[in-house]
Design an enzyme around this catalytic site. Structure first.
Site, PDB file in Angstrom:
ATOM      1  N   CYS A   1       0.421  19.636 -43.625  1.00 44.73           N
ATOM      2  CA  CYS A   1      -0.840  20.074 -43.030  1.00 44.73           C
ATOM      3  C   CYS A   1      -1.894  18.970 -43.152  1.00 44.73           C
ATOM      4  CB  CYS A   1      -1.328  21.346 -43.721  1.00 44.73           C
ATOM      5  SG  CYS A   1      -2.960  21.856 -43.136  1.00 44.73           S
TER       6      CYS A   1
ATOM      7  N   GLU B   1     -18.211  21.713   6.339  1.00 46.72           N
ATOM      8  CA  GLU B   1     -19.187  21.580   5.251  1.00 46.72           C
ATOM      9  C   GLU B   1     -18.472  21.190   3.971  1.00 46.72           C
ATOM     10  OE1 GLU B   1     -21.111  25.379   4.880  1.00 46.72           O
ATOM     11  OE2 GLU B   1     -21.519  25.446   7.026  1.00 46.72           O
TER      12      GLU B   1
ATOM     13  N   ASP C   1     -37.748  26.848 -30.406  1.00 42.13           N
ATOM     14  CA  ASP C   1     -37.034  27.823 -29.573  1.00 42.13           C
ATOM     15  C   ASP C   1     -36.596  29.010 -30.415  1.00 42.13           C
ATOM     16  OD1 ASP C   1     -37.323  26.097 -27.600  1.00 42.13           O
ATOM     17  OD2 ASP C   1     -35.211  25.480 -27.475  1.00 42.13           O
ATOM     18  N   TYR C   2     -36.127  28.665 -31.615  1.00 41.91           N
ATOM     19  CA  TYR C   2     -35.596  29.712 -32.473  1.00 41.91           C
ATOM     20  C   TYR C   2     -36.683  30.740 -32.809  1.00 41.91           C
ATOM     21  CZ  TYR C   2     -33.432  31.987 -36.433  1.00 41.91           C
ATOM     22  OH  TYR C   2     -32.914  32.934 -37.280  1.00 41.91           O
TER      23      TYR C   2
ATOM     24  N   LEU D   1     -12.420  32.611   0.630  1.00 40.96           N
ATOM     25  CA  LEU D   1     -11.884  31.908   1.792  1.00 40.96           C
ATOM     26  C   LEU D   1     -10.394  31.678   1.610  1.00 40.96           C
ATOM     27  CD1 LEU D   1     -14.591  29.121   2.252  1.00 40.96           C
ATOM     28  CD2 LEU D   1     -14.209  31.069   3.757  1.00 40.96           C
TER      29      LEU D   1
ATOM     30  N   ARG E   1     -21.587  36.762  -7.225  1.00 39.44           N
ATOM     31  CA  ARG E   1     -20.496  37.273  -6.395  1.00 39.44           C
ATOM     32  C   ARG E   1     -19.846  38.512  -7.036  1.00 39.44           C
ATOM     33  NH1 ARG E   1     -15.013  36.670  -5.758  1.00 39.44           N
ATOM     34  NH2 ARG E   1     -14.373  36.826  -3.589  1.00 39.44           N
TER      35      ARG E   1
ATOM     36  N   TYR F   1     -25.742  27.936   2.486  1.00 39.81           N
ATOM     37  CA  TYR F   1     -24.809  27.641   3.573  1.00 39.81           C
ATOM     38  C   TYR F   1     -24.473  28.827   4.477  1.00 39.81           C
ATOM     39  CZ  TYR F   1     -21.704  29.059  -0.294  1.00 39.81           C
ATOM     40  OH  TYR F   1     -21.126  29.707  -1.346  1.00 39.81           O
TER      41      TYR F   1
ATOM     42  N   CYS G   1      -4.719  20.363 -45.692  1.00 44.01           N
ATOM     43  CA  CYS G   1      -4.537  20.664 -47.109  1.00 44.01           C
ATOM     44  C   CYS G   1      -3.268  20.056 -47.701  1.00 44.01           C
ATOM     45  CB  CYS G   1      -4.539  22.174 -47.320  1.00 44.01           C
ATOM     46  SG  CYS G   1      -3.052  22.961 -46.715  1.00 44.01           S
TER      47      CYS G   1
ATOM     48  N   LYS H   1     -17.355  21.731   0.241  1.00 42.32           N
ATOM     49  CA  LYS H   1     -17.128  22.938  -0.564  1.00 42.32           C
ATOM     50  C   LYS H   1     -17.652  22.649  -1.964  1.00 42.32           C
ATOM     51  CE  LYS H   1     -13.623  26.428  -1.479  1.00 42.32           C
ATOM     52  NZ  LYS H   1     -13.893  26.636  -2.889  1.00 42.32           N
TER      53      LYS H   1
ATOM     54  N   CYS I   1       0.785  26.091 -41.072  1.00 43.98           N
ATOM     55  CA  CYS I   1       0.536  25.715 -42.463  1.00 43.98           C
ATOM     56  C   CYS I   1       0.598  27.024 -43.243  1.00 43.98           C
ATOM     57  CB  CYS I   1      -0.838  25.074 -42.601  1.00 43.98           C
ATOM     58  SG  CYS I   1      -1.395  25.050 -44.316  1.00 43.98           S
TER      59      CYS I   1
ATOM     60  N   CYS J   1      -6.263  26.773 -47.498  1.00 46.96           N
ATOM     61  CA  CYS J   1      -6.487  25.782 -46.436  1.00 46.96           C
ATOM     62  C   CYS J   1      -7.801  26.118 -45.718  1.00 46.96           C
ATOM     63  CB  CYS J   1      -5.287  25.824 -45.498  1.00 46.96           C
ATOM     64  SG  CYS J   1      -5.371  24.677 -44.145  1.00 46.96           S
TER      65      CYS J   1
ATOM     66  N   LYS K   1     -15.714  26.281   9.372  1.00 50.30           N
ATOM     67  CA  LYS K   1     -16.154  27.574   9.914  1.00 50.30           C
ATOM     68  C   LYS K   1     -16.224  27.506  11.433  1.00 50.30           C
ATOM     69  CE  LYS K   1     -19.145  28.152   5.887  1.00 50.30           C
ATOM     70  NZ  LYS K   1     -20.487  28.028   5.339  1.00 50.30           N
TER      71      LYS K   1
ATOM     72  N   LYS L   1      -8.458  22.335   0.323  1.00 50.36           N
ATOM     73  CA  LYS L   1      -8.624  21.990  -1.094  1.00 50.36           C
ATOM     74  C   LYS L   1      -8.127  20.567  -1.342  1.00 50.36           C
ATOM     75  CE  LYS L   1      -9.892  25.704  -3.506  1.00 50.36           C
ATOM     76  NZ  LYS L   1      -9.428  26.204  -4.701  1.00 50.36           N
TER      77      LYS L   1
ATOM     78  N   ASP M   1     -18.664  22.914  -5.723  1.00 47.55           N
ATOM     79  CA  ASP M   1     -17.933  23.527  -6.824  1.00 47.55           C
ATOM     80  C   ASP M   1     -18.919  24.116  -7.832  1.00 47.55           C
ATOM     81  OD1 ASP M   1     -15.825  24.337  -8.296  1.00 47.55           O
ATOM     82  OD2 ASP M   1     -15.320  22.373  -9.106  1.00 47.55           O
TER      83      ASP M   1
HETATM   84  S1  IVH Z   1     -18.836  30.047   3.084  1.00 48.75           S
HETATM   85  C1  IVH Z   1     -17.199  34.131   4.207  1.00 48.75           C
HETATM   86  N1  IVH Z   1     -19.467  27.556   2.569  1.00 48.75           N
HETATM   87  O1  IVH Z   1     -16.212  28.748  -1.829  1.00 48.75           O
HETATM   88  C2  IVH Z   1     -17.772  32.790   3.947  1.00 48.75           C
HETATM   89  N2  IVH Z   1     -18.478  28.829   0.830  1.00 48.75           N
HETATM   90  O2  IVH Z   1     -13.492  29.945  -1.762  1.00 48.75           O
HETATM   91  C3  IVH Z   1     -17.779  32.489   2.533  1.00 48.75           C
HETATM   92  N3  IVH Z   1     -18.213  27.616  -1.284  1.00 48.75           N
HETATM   93  O3  IVH Z   1     -17.057  32.065  -2.564  1.00 48.75           O
HETATM   94  C4  IVH Z   1     -18.407  31.344   1.999  1.00 48.75           C
HETATM   95  N4  IVH Z   1     -19.096  25.721  -0.607  1.00 48.75           N
HETATM   96  O4  IVH Z   1     -18.535  30.203  -3.529  1.00 48.75           O
HETATM   97  C5  IVH Z   1     -18.932  28.695   2.078  1.00 48.75           C
HETATM   98  N5  IVH Z   1     -20.084  25.343   2.253  1.00 48.75           N
HETATM   99  C6  IVH Z   1     -19.586  26.470   1.769  1.00 48.75           C
HETATM  100  C7  IVH Z   1     -19.126  26.578   0.442  1.00 48.75           C
HETATM  101  C8  IVH Z   1     -18.567  27.786   0.013  1.00 48.75           C
HETATM  102  C9  IVH Z   1     -18.544  26.363  -1.627  1.00 48.75           C
HETATM  103  C10 IVH Z   1     -17.561  28.571  -2.190  1.00 48.75           C
HETATM  104  C11 IVH Z   1     -18.160  29.938  -2.209  1.00 48.75           C
HETATM  105  C12 IVH Z   1     -17.044  30.881  -1.824  1.00 48.75           C
HETATM  106  C13 IVH Z   1     -15.839  30.059  -2.135  1.00 48.75           C
HETATM  107  C14 IVH Z   1     -14.666  30.508  -1.320  1.00 48.75           C
END
Ligand code: IVH
Length: 671
Positions: free
Chosen positions: A407, A112, A33-34, A83, A135, A224, A410, A114, A425, A431, A289, A313, A116
């Site tokens: 320390c 849905e 790779d290098y 959101l 974003r 989504y 050292c 969420k 230290c 050190c 939603k 959350k 991460d």
């Molecule tokens: S909908 C206006 N759906 O959560 C609608 N967002 O806190 C915006 N995210 O920026 C997004 N899962 O990065 C939507 N099923 C999901 C999601 C989702 C994760 C994230 C997304 C958004 C952030 C908002």
């Protein structure tokens, strides 16, 4: 000469294309790779000098081989909002009430997971992936198309026919937990920085400039949300659109649910609060939603987020584990930080082995004993935290953890100044982690900015006994025969490094002062000291009280500077550095700049300033006799530059040799 360059470009292009073919098509690696990166960089630099010779299929442009020196910023067609959050049932019922009030009756919701990760907006034109943008700040993001194209689950070309000509699809890029653990382990073995969680790994990856590296890290993406012109004519609901995009070939999560009441939404949330741990990826909540597009439009947006959606959350996860040992890390400034080494435990998708304990007070606050069972929590933060000790499980006769008095590196007696929480230290010159840390600080981008010399090289040179002190950096040029024997350190790298070292001698006094790594002397303090005292001898001659008369410099900082300059070894090294050609006084123009009135001087202000508007600054200049002019020319005396200033302006000013000053420096000129 230019014929030579052309031939070299052609040769490198052919060579690298072959490597790429071997790697991607035949899945065999015939070059490290290098070495590949070095060749690619060489080609890129030659192409930059002679773009006319760049092959249209150059490996520097190719997916999986493209090195992007800087991502282009692109405005989002539809802003990427965030959101609103809810944390409990009550918040959710309030959200439902607001929706019902807006629409006049109950509505359907799509629930849905969420995910991460990091959100991405991908545009398709005639079924072809055109552009992928991060974003960013919601209004504009980075064009990371080449990197996104390496994600196997994102189609480059849609196979079905019934998609719109132009649409944008949004989703979340993430890394599966198993890939995260495996890759992090590899990194640890290679002594590379590990990532704290899969999200950081994914977002670090998507921002890599070498898409070949991106391609090696398995990322995935759930889509989504769909945007297109006249969407309501094709689909009436979000649910329908999800089914359609799945048909078009996108990866859509199967764990979404259409709910007809907020009670059903709450059931869904309860289910996933426990079930999430069985997923192969991290989620941090549930997104809710409003299903009907017509209702979404009716509800609209606040400045920050849609009124038709919210997120729930999950609470930070908390686990119990055993404290195996407390170790102590010594930093560049000698600060000694305790670290809790824990029996590895899975927490929110990551194996936690360590937690920072910050300082001696924290150990006392927790009343930590050896072998204690501790509660560890991780919110959105990267570093897990010990919340408390489970006293019921404390072993009898276990002894309390006592912060060391010496320390760990050292053996010097540690000191803690009155009113401070951190132990230091004091053995600055003997050190090891302090020595290496200081050298690394010295070469840093905001300090001496030595090109061709990085943290790892410093570490290697130190281990090899090549450098111990800052002066050793400047005498490396006399040790070429030792340098050439270092593995992976070619003739060219040595030349680049030595050139970078020589160039750094031009850095102004304030940078040198900052680079010395004197405790409490950051960028701003260094600037103020340089402007006030003008040279190192004057600072050395000043008493603590005199130093403390400089604006914003308190007794603590003054003491630190004074003490540093009292040490004979430090002064000896400063003298050597001065003899070697480093700047220890401010240039004449800066001297004038500090004292003179602004009359007869011309100024131009550009960019954004944290504390002042451009108008305020202009008024200030004019009230002190200065004159504002509107373009950069040889007539301009000073360019007052803030953040986000256009690079072309900066380049022009630099070319004309116009001094570029900050708002703070402008104020210094007036005061
Ligand atoms: S909908 C206006 N759906 O959560 C609608 N967002 O806190 C915006 N995210 O920026 C997004 N899962 O990065 C939507 N099923 C999901 C999601 C989702 C994760 C994230 C997304 C958004 C952030 C908002």
């Amino acid at each position: 000469m230019s014929q030579d360059i052309k031939t070299k470009i052609e040769q490198l292009t052919a060579e690298l294309n072959e490597y790429n073919y071997q790697y991607y098509v035949l899945a065999s690696s015939v070059i490290s790779d290098y070495d590949f990166d070095q060749k690619l960089k060489e080609l890129e630099s030659l192409e930059n000098q002679h773009p006319e010779y760049r092959d249209p299929n150059s490996p520097t442009l190719k997916v999986g081989g493209d090195i992007t020196s800087k991502f282009t910023t692109v405005k989002h067609r539809w802003p990427m909002l965030s959101l609103s959050n809810t944390y409990n049932e009550e918040d959710l019922r309030d959200f439902d009430e607001r929706v019902q009030k807006g629409i006049g009756h109950p509505v359907e919701y799509v629930c849905e997971l969420k995910f991460d990760g990091l959100s991405i907006a991908i545009t398709y034109e005639n079924g072809m992936l055109k552009q992928a943008i991060t974003r960013g700040d919601g209004m504009q993001g980075d064009d990371v198309t080449n990197n996104v194209k390496t994600i196997r689950s994102i189609p480059h070309q849609l196979k079905q026919q019934n998609f719109p000509d132009l649409f944008e699809i949004r989703g979340e890029i993430f890394m599966h937990k198993s890939a995260f653990v495996r890759l992090n382990q590899e990194r640890e073995e290679n002594d590379e920085q590990t990532y704290a969680n899969p999200r950081n790994f994914a977002s670090g990856t998507i921002k890599l400039q070498d898409s070949r590296e991106v391609a090696k890290r398995p990322l995935d993406c759930f889509l989504y949300f769909l945007y297109m012109e006249n969407r309501n004519k094709t689909f009436q609901t979000h649910w329908e659109s999800l089914a359609a995009v799945k048909q078009w070939g996108f990866h859509v999560s199967e764990h979404s649910k259409l709910c007809s009441s907020i009670d059903q939404v709450i059931d869904f949330i309860h289910y996933w609060d426990t079930e999430r741990h069985n997923l192969s990826f991290d989620i941090d909540g549930i997104v809710i939603k409003v299903n009907e597009y017509a209702y979404q439009e009716e509800l609209g947006f606040t400045a920050k987020s849609p009124r038709w959606a919210t997120s729930f959350k999950f609470k930070a996860e908390r686990v119990e584990t055993i404290l195996e040992q407390v170790t102590y890390q010594v930093g560049r400034t000698g600060a000694v930080t305790p670290v809790a080494n824990l029996r590895p435990v899975l927490l929110a998708g990551t194996t936690v082995k360590r937690a920072s304990l910050h300082n001696a007070n924290e150990i006392e606050r927790l009343n930590l004993h050896e072998g204690d069972t501790v509660y560890v929590e991780k919110g959105g933060e990267i570093i897990p935290k010990i919340i408390a000790v489970n006293l019921d499980k404390r072993k009898e006769n276990s002894s309390a953890i006592v912060y060391p008095t010496q320390c760990p590196e050292c053996g010097f007696d540690l000191v803690r100044q009155e009113g401070e929480v951190v132990h230091y230290c004091p053995n600055e010159i003997g050190c090891k982690p302090q020595i290496v840390g200081k050298l690394q600080h010295f070469i840093g981008r905001k300090m001496m900015d030595i090109q061709g010399l990085g943290d790892e090289t410093i570490e290697t040179f130190y281990k090899l006994g090549l450098i111990q002190k800052i002066t050793d950096i400047y005498t490396l040029k006399d040790r070429k025969e030792q340098l050439v024997n270092i593995e992976r350190f070619g003739q060219k790298s040595i030349q680049n490094m030595l050139a970078g070292i020589e160039l750094s001698k031009e850095k102004p006094f304030e940078k040198v002062l900052f680079a010395l790594g004197i405790r409490h002397v950051g960028e701003t303090v260094a600037k103020k000291l340089a402007l006030h005292f003008k040279n190192i001898d004057a600072i050395r001659a000043a008493t603590i009280e005199e130093i403390a008369t400089v604006q914003d410099i308190g007794i603590r900082i003054a003491e630190s500077i004074h003490n540093f300059l009292k040490i004979e070894e430090n002064n000896y090294e400063l003298r050597l550095l001065k003899d070697l050609g480093l700047q220890f006084e401010i240039e004449e123009k800066e001297v004038i700049l500090a004292g003179e009135n602004l009359s007869g001087k011309t100024f131009l202000i550009s960019g954004v300033f944290a504390e002042y508007s451009r108008e305020d600054l202009a008024a200030l200049i004019e009230s002190h006799g200065g004159k504002m002019i509107s373009s950069i020319s040889a007539k301009l005396n000073y360019l007052v530059a803030g953040d986000k200033m256009g690079p072309s302006k900066l380049a022009k000013a630099e070319k004309l040799g116009v001094p570029i000053i900050s708002d703070q420096e402008l104020l210094e000129m007036i005061n």
